[in-house]
Design a protein around this motif. Structure first.
Motif, PDB file in Angstrom:
ATOM      1  N   ASP A  89       2.766  40.945  55.658  1.00 40.27           N
ATOM      2  CA  ASP A  89       3.318  39.604  55.822  1.00 40.27           C
ATOM      3  C   ASP A  89       2.941  38.747  54.622  1.00 40.27           C
ATOM      4  OD1 ASP A  89       4.538  39.627  58.517  1.00 40.27           O
ATOM      5  OD2 ASP A  89       2.497  40.135  59.146  1.00 40.27           O
ATOM      6  N   TYR A  90       3.952  38.195  53.984  1.00 45.66           N
ATOM      7  CA  TYR A  90       3.757  37.253  52.884  1.00 45.66           C
ATOM      8  C   TYR A  90       4.102  35.872  53.433  1.00 45.66           C
ATOM      9  CZ  TYR A  90       3.473  41.183  49.698  1.00 45.66           C
ATOM     10  OH  TYR A  90       3.080  42.322  49.054  1.00 45.66           O
ATOM     11  N   VAL A  91       3.100  34.997  53.490  1.00 47.64           N
ATOM     12  CA  VAL A  91       3.281  33.659  54.037  1.00 47.64           C
ATOM     13  C   VAL A  91       2.904  32.657  52.951  1.00 47.64           C
ATOM     14  CG1 VAL A  91       2.584  32.055  55.858  1.00 47.64           C
ATOM     15  CG2 VAL A  91       2.677  34.504  56.331  1.00 47.64           C
ATOM     16  N   PHE A  92       3.719  31.628  52.810  1.00 50.83           N
ATOM     17  CA  PHE A  92       3.453  30.586  51.823  1.00 50.83           C
ATOM     18  C   PHE A  92       3.646  29.235  52.482  1.00 50.83           C
ATOM     19  CE2 PHE A  92       5.075  27.557  48.675  1.00 50.83           C
ATOM     20  CZ  PHE A  92       4.016  27.549  47.796  1.00 50.83           C
ATOM     21  N   THR A  93       2.635  28.354  52.380  1.00 53.30           N
ATOM     22  CA  THR A  93       2.759  26.998  52.900  1.00 53.30           C
ATOM     23  C   THR A  93       2.318  26.018  51.818  1.00 53.30           C
ATOM     24  OG1 THR A  93       0.527  27.056  53.830  1.00 53.30           O
ATOM     25  CG2 THR A  93       2.335  27.623  55.306  1.00 53.30           C
ATOM     26  N   ILE A  94       2.967  24.853  51.802  1.00 53.27           N
ATOM     27  CA  ILE A  94       2.588  23.788  50.889  1.00 53.27           C
ATOM     28  C   ILE A  94       2.712  22.467  51.635  1.00 53.27           C
ATOM     29  CG2 ILE A  94       4.907  23.659  49.897  1.00 53.27           C
ATOM     30  CD1 ILE A  94       3.553  22.834  47.252  1.00 53.27           C
ATOM     31  N   ARG A  95       1.644  21.666  51.527  1.00 52.24           N
ATOM     32  CA  ARG A  95       1.629  20.333  52.149  1.00 52.24           C
ATOM     33  C   ARG A  95       1.340  19.333  51.052  1.00 52.24           C
ATOM     34  NH1 ARG A  95      -0.897  23.614  55.869  1.00 52.24           N
ATOM     35  NH2 ARG A  95       0.073  23.644  57.903  1.00 52.24           N
TER      36      ARG A  95
END
Length: 187
Positions: A89-95
Motif C-alpha cells: 500500500d502506497y499512501v500519501f497525505t498532505i495537510r
C-alpha cells in the motif's frame, strides 16, 4: 515602631487601586480585542506523510513485473501488512494551512514475486502536483521582456560631432598571468 507600617501600606493600596482600574478597562476593551484576535490565525505546520506517486510512475507499472522492478519505480511502500504479504500500500497525505487535506492511495497486488494487478486513486502528474504546492498568488500576466528600438536608442552612446575628435577607446585589460600561485603551501 511608630508609624512605618501605615506609611508602607499607602503604596500597596495605590497599586491595588490602579490594578482594579486596569482590569475594569480591560473588560470594556476585551470585546473589541477579541474581535481583532479572531482574524489572526496561528501558523499551522505543513504535514506531508507517505510516498508521493505520480501519474507517470503509475503508467510505468505493468502486470508481470517483479517486486524489485515495482520497488525501483515507486520506492519502498509505506505499509507492508504482515497478514497480506502479497499486497503493498502506497499512501500519501498532505495537510496545509488554508487548503483541504489531500490523501491518495495506490495498492499493488502480487502473486508470488510478480505483480498481478494494481488499483488506487487517480494520481496527478508531477507538474500538476508541484503547481498545487505553489501557494503564491499569481498576479496579472508576465510582462514582455523585450525593448523596442526607441527604448534602446535611449542607451546608445552619444555620437561624435563633425568637429570633435574620435573618442578614445577603453584601455585593454591586463593579460592573465601564465601561472597562478598554489592555493595551499607545500608541506
Amino acid at each position: 515602631m511608630p508609624a512605618y507600617p501605615q506609611r508602607r501600606s499607602w503604596p500597596f493600596a495605590g497599586v491595588a487601586i490602579a490594578a482594579s482600574l486596569c482590569l475594569g478597562a480591560c473588560s470594556s476593551v476585551g470585546d473589541s480585542a477579541r474581535g481583532a484576535l479572531s482574524t489572526v490565525t496561528p501558523y499551522k505546520v505543513e504535514v506531508v506523510q507517505g510516498n508521493f506517486v505520480s501519474k507517470e510512475q503509475v503508467e510505468q507499472l505493468k502486470p508481470g513485473m517483479t517486486r524489485q522492478q515495482a520497488r525501483e519505480i515507486l520506492g519502498t511502500s509505506l505499509l507492508t501488512d504482515v497478514f497480506h504479504k502479497d499486497r503493498w500500500d502506497y499512501v500519501f497525505t498532505i495537510r496545509r494551512q488554508g487548503v483541504e487535506a489531500q490523501q491518495r492511495r495506490l495498492t499493488l497486488y502480487f502473486n508470488g514475486e510478480t505483480l498481478e494487478r494494481f488499483d488506487g486513486d487517480p494520481m496527478p502528474s508531477e507538474e500538476e502536483f508541484v503547481a498545487q504546492l505553489d501557494g503564491r498568488k499569481r498576479r496579472g500576466s508576465v510582462p514582455v521582456l523585450e525593448a523596442s528600438d526607441a527604448q534602446l536608442m535611449k542607451f546608445d552612446p552619444p555620437k561624435a560631432k563633425s568637429g570633435d575628435s574620435a573618442p578614445t577607446p577603453a584601455p585593454a585589460p591586463a593579460p592573465l598571468p601564465a601561472a597562478y600561485p598554489p592555493l595551499e603551501t607545500a608541506r
